[in-house]
Design a protein around this motif. Structure first.
Motif, PDB file in Angstrom:
ATOM      1  N   UNK A 106       0.826  -1.211   0.000  1.00 29.28           N
ATOM      2  CA  UNK A 106       0.000   0.000   0.000  1.00 29.28           C
ATOM      3  C   UNK A 106       0.859   1.259   0.000  1.00 29.28           C
ATOM      4  N   UNK A 107       1.956   1.226   0.755  1.00 32.62           N
ATOM      5  CA  UNK A 107       2.868   2.383   0.786  1.00 32.62           C
ATOM      6  C   UNK A 107       3.467   2.615  -0.592  1.00 32.62           C
ATOM      7  N   UNK A 108       3.927   1.542  -1.234  1.00 33.37           N
ATOM      8  CA  UNK A 108       4.492   1.681  -2.581  1.00 33.37           C
ATOM      9  C   UNK A 108       3.455   2.173  -3.571  1.00 33.37           C
ATOM     10  N   UNK A 109       2.228   1.700  -3.420  1.00 34.01           N
ATOM     11  CA  UNK A 109       1.143   2.142  -4.297  1.00 34.01           C
ATOM     12  C   UNK A 109       0.864   3.630  -4.116  1.00 34.01           C
ATOM     13  N   UNK A 110       0.842   4.071  -2.854  1.00 27.20           N
ATOM     14  CA  UNK A 110       0.620   5.498  -2.563  1.00 27.20           C
ATOM     15  C   UNK A 110       1.767   6.343  -3.124  1.00 27.20           C
ATOM     16  N   UNK A 111       3.000   5.858  -2.951  1.00 29.98           N
ATOM     17  CA  UNK A 111       4.155   6.598  -3.457  1.00 29.98           C
ATOM     18  C   UNK A 111       4.112   6.703  -4.977  1.00 29.98           C
ATOM     19  N   UNK A 112       3.733   5.614  -5.637  1.00 37.31           N
ATOM     20  CA  UNK A 112       3.639   5.616  -7.093  1.00 37.31           C
ATOM     21  C   UNK A 112       2.552   6.572  -7.564  1.00 37.31           C
ATOM     22  N   UNK A 113       1.414   6.553  -6.879  1.00 36.81           N
ATOM     23  CA  UNK A 113       0.323   7.446  -7.266  1.00 36.81           C
ATOM     24  C   UNK A 113       0.714   8.901  -7.050  1.00 36.81           C
ATOM     25  N   UNK A 114       1.409   9.153  -5.941  1.00 36.79           N
ATOM     26  CA  UNK A 114       1.868  10.531  -5.680  1.00 36.79           C
ATOM     27  C   UNK A 114       2.853  10.981  -6.755  1.00 36.79           C
ATOM     28  N   UNK A 115       3.760  10.086  -7.126  1.00 39.22           N
ATOM     29  CA  UNK A 115       4.740  10.426  -8.165  1.00 39.22           C
ATOM     30  C   UNK A 115       4.052  10.718  -9.491  1.00 39.22           C
ATOM     31  N   UNK A 116       3.046   9.895  -9.820  1.00 36.19           N
ATOM     32  CA  UNK A 116       2.312  10.113 -11.066  1.00 36.19           C
ATOM     33  C   UNK A 116       1.581  11.450 -11.054  1.00 36.19           C
ATOM     34  N   UNK A 117       0.978  11.777  -9.901  1.00 38.23           N
ATOM     35  CA  UNK A 117       0.254  13.041  -9.805  1.00 38.23           C
ATOM     36  C   UNK A 117       1.205  14.233  -9.896  1.00 38.23           C
ATOM     37  N   UNK A 118       2.377  14.097  -9.253  1.00 39.19           N
ATOM     38  CA  UNK A 118       3.365  15.176  -9.326  1.00 39.19           C
ATOM     39  C   UNK A 118       3.869  15.347 -10.756  1.00 39.19           C
ATOM     40  N   UNK A 119       4.089  14.222 -11.461  1.00 34.91           N
ATOM     41  CA  UNK A 119       4.545  14.292 -12.846  1.00 34.91           C
ATOM     42  C   UNK A 119       3.482  14.921 -13.739  1.00 34.91           C
ATOM     43  N   UNK A 120       2.221  14.563 -13.510  1.00 34.32           N
ATOM     44  CA  UNK A 120       1.134  15.135 -14.299  1.00 34.32           C
ATOM     45  C   UNK A 120       0.995  16.627 -14.030  1.00 34.32           C
TER      46      UNK A 120
END
Length: 390
Positions: free
Chosen positions: A146-160
């Motif tokens: 779940x932590x990795x999933x949250x980190x990935x989603x945050x990274x994607x949102x920051x990139x977008x």
């Protein structure tokens, strides 16, 4: 957007010891469990009743619950049922431990209430220890995931957000370049020599191309920000509407377009329209220089995957299937700009839209003989029912 408090909570849970809830109305039983589990890297919480247990779940996130069945006021079965109904504890694994309800009927009832295991007394201590260790390991693995999933989603949102901001900020200087180039072409064109006129025309054309690229990049960045409005979509009507618009934009071009009746799907109409815009638009764009576009659109049910598969077939220039994996990437193009204009974002947009709807997209082609693009979307429930009755 990702909530920072959720991410912090996951990190705290992972850094701290997992918590185990022990529920039994007899103190000696709780003490025995405590001594059995005290060497494990966990925090133990004791409750003498179902109500005490429910109060503890309001303030703590438990990795596992060990429940006695025979208790006054609220037995273990009733407690388990309430735990399953509450959102916070709906997925909490629990193990029933009982010295009285040891017959198969009660054991089956325990599993029916959602127990992950049922242990009857007397039991081997190592049996319970091994089960507890299993659930603690499982709890930690799920937290890490779940932590990795949250980190990935945050990274994607920051990139977008970065892509959106950069694209938006590029508009102003690009408008200035385009504007001044237009002024030079209108007011000073005859004062320039042949090379100057040609260079200025190139600047103007490249500014236009850059503007199209920014527009496409903004559309791509906005996609995940857009809330989907899910409704039944008449795909035949939608595809025909898009083709009418394409014909209006290519007056004088004889487009041979054949679209059989298409299956209806559930989805966001505006997003699915963009899929047709890109696929049908490409079928027209990538035509052979000496041929009129020929496009055939179909759909079929795939029982195995419970998806509707749509296809857009053309008789255009095609592409080398060796590079098919690059088709749906951002800025990936298989043809030179001087052959066919474009930004390389259209098919990436198609893939993202289709993926958001729970489908997939792929293509087949042969150089000089045309291409077929496929995309799949989930079958409507009534389609499954009618198909089963057929």
């Amino acid at each position: 957007m990702i909530k920072n408090d959720k991410y912090r909570e996951l990190k705290v849970l992972h850094q701290n010891k997992p918590k185990i809830l022990m529920v039994d109305d007899r103190d000696e039983n709780l003490l025995a469990l405590e001594r059995l589990l005290e060497d494990l890297p966990v925090l133990l919480y004791k409750a003498n009743s179902g109500n005490e247990a429910l109060k503890l779940t309001l303030h703590h996130n438990f990795a596992l619950a060990l429940l006695d069945i025979q208790m006054p006021d609220m037995d273990g079965y009733e407690l388990a049922e309430i735990l399953r109904q509450e959102e916070k504890t709906a997925n909490l694994p629990f193990i029933f431990i009982s010295a009285i309800y040891t017959d198969s009927a009660n054991i089956f009832k325990g599993y029916r209430k959602g127990a992950f295991s049922y242990i009857t007394k007397p039991f081997e201590p190592e049996v319970l220890l091994s089960k507890v260790r299993f659930f603690i390991d499982k709890y930690r693995q799920e937290l890490e995931l779940n932590i990795k999933s949250e980190e990935l989603q945050r990274s994607n949102e920051e990139l977008e957000s970065f892509s959106y901001s950069v694209s938006h900020d590029l508009r102003a200087p690009l408008r200035a370049i385009d504007g001044y180039a237009s002024i030079l072409l209108e007011d000073y064109y005859d004062k320039l020599d042949d090379d100057g006129q040609r260079f200025l025309s190139i600047v103007k054309d490249e500014a236009t191309r850059m503007g199209n690229l920014i527009d496409d990049l903004l559309s791509f960045s906005r996609l995940n920000r857009k809330e989907q409005i899910i409704e039944p979509v008449d795909m035949k009507k939608l595809a025909d509407h898009v083709m009418d618009k394409i014909r209006d934009a290519h007056k004088g071009l004889n487009i041979n377009y054949n679209c059989s009746s298409l299956h209806e799907v559930c989805g966001d109409k505006s997003l699915l329209q963009q899929v047709w815009v890109n696929l049908l638009g490409n079928a027209v764009k990538y035509r052979a220089a000496d041929q009129e576009p020929k496009i055939n659109v179909t759909s079929k049910l795939d029982k195995a995957t419970e998806q509707v598969v749509f296809s857009v077939e053309d008789k255009g220039v095609g592409f080398n299937t060796k590079y098919a994996d690059k088709l749906f990437g951002v800025f990936q193009r298989l043809h030179r700009d001087d052959e066919f204009e474009g930004t390389g974002i259209g098919l990436a947009l198609v893939r993202r839209i289709v993926n958001r709807h729970g489908g997939d997209v792929w293509a087949e082609s042969e150089l000089g003989k045309g291409s077929t693009f496929y995309f799949s979307l989930p079958i409507l429930k009534q389609q499954i029912t009618s198909n089963n009755h057929a």
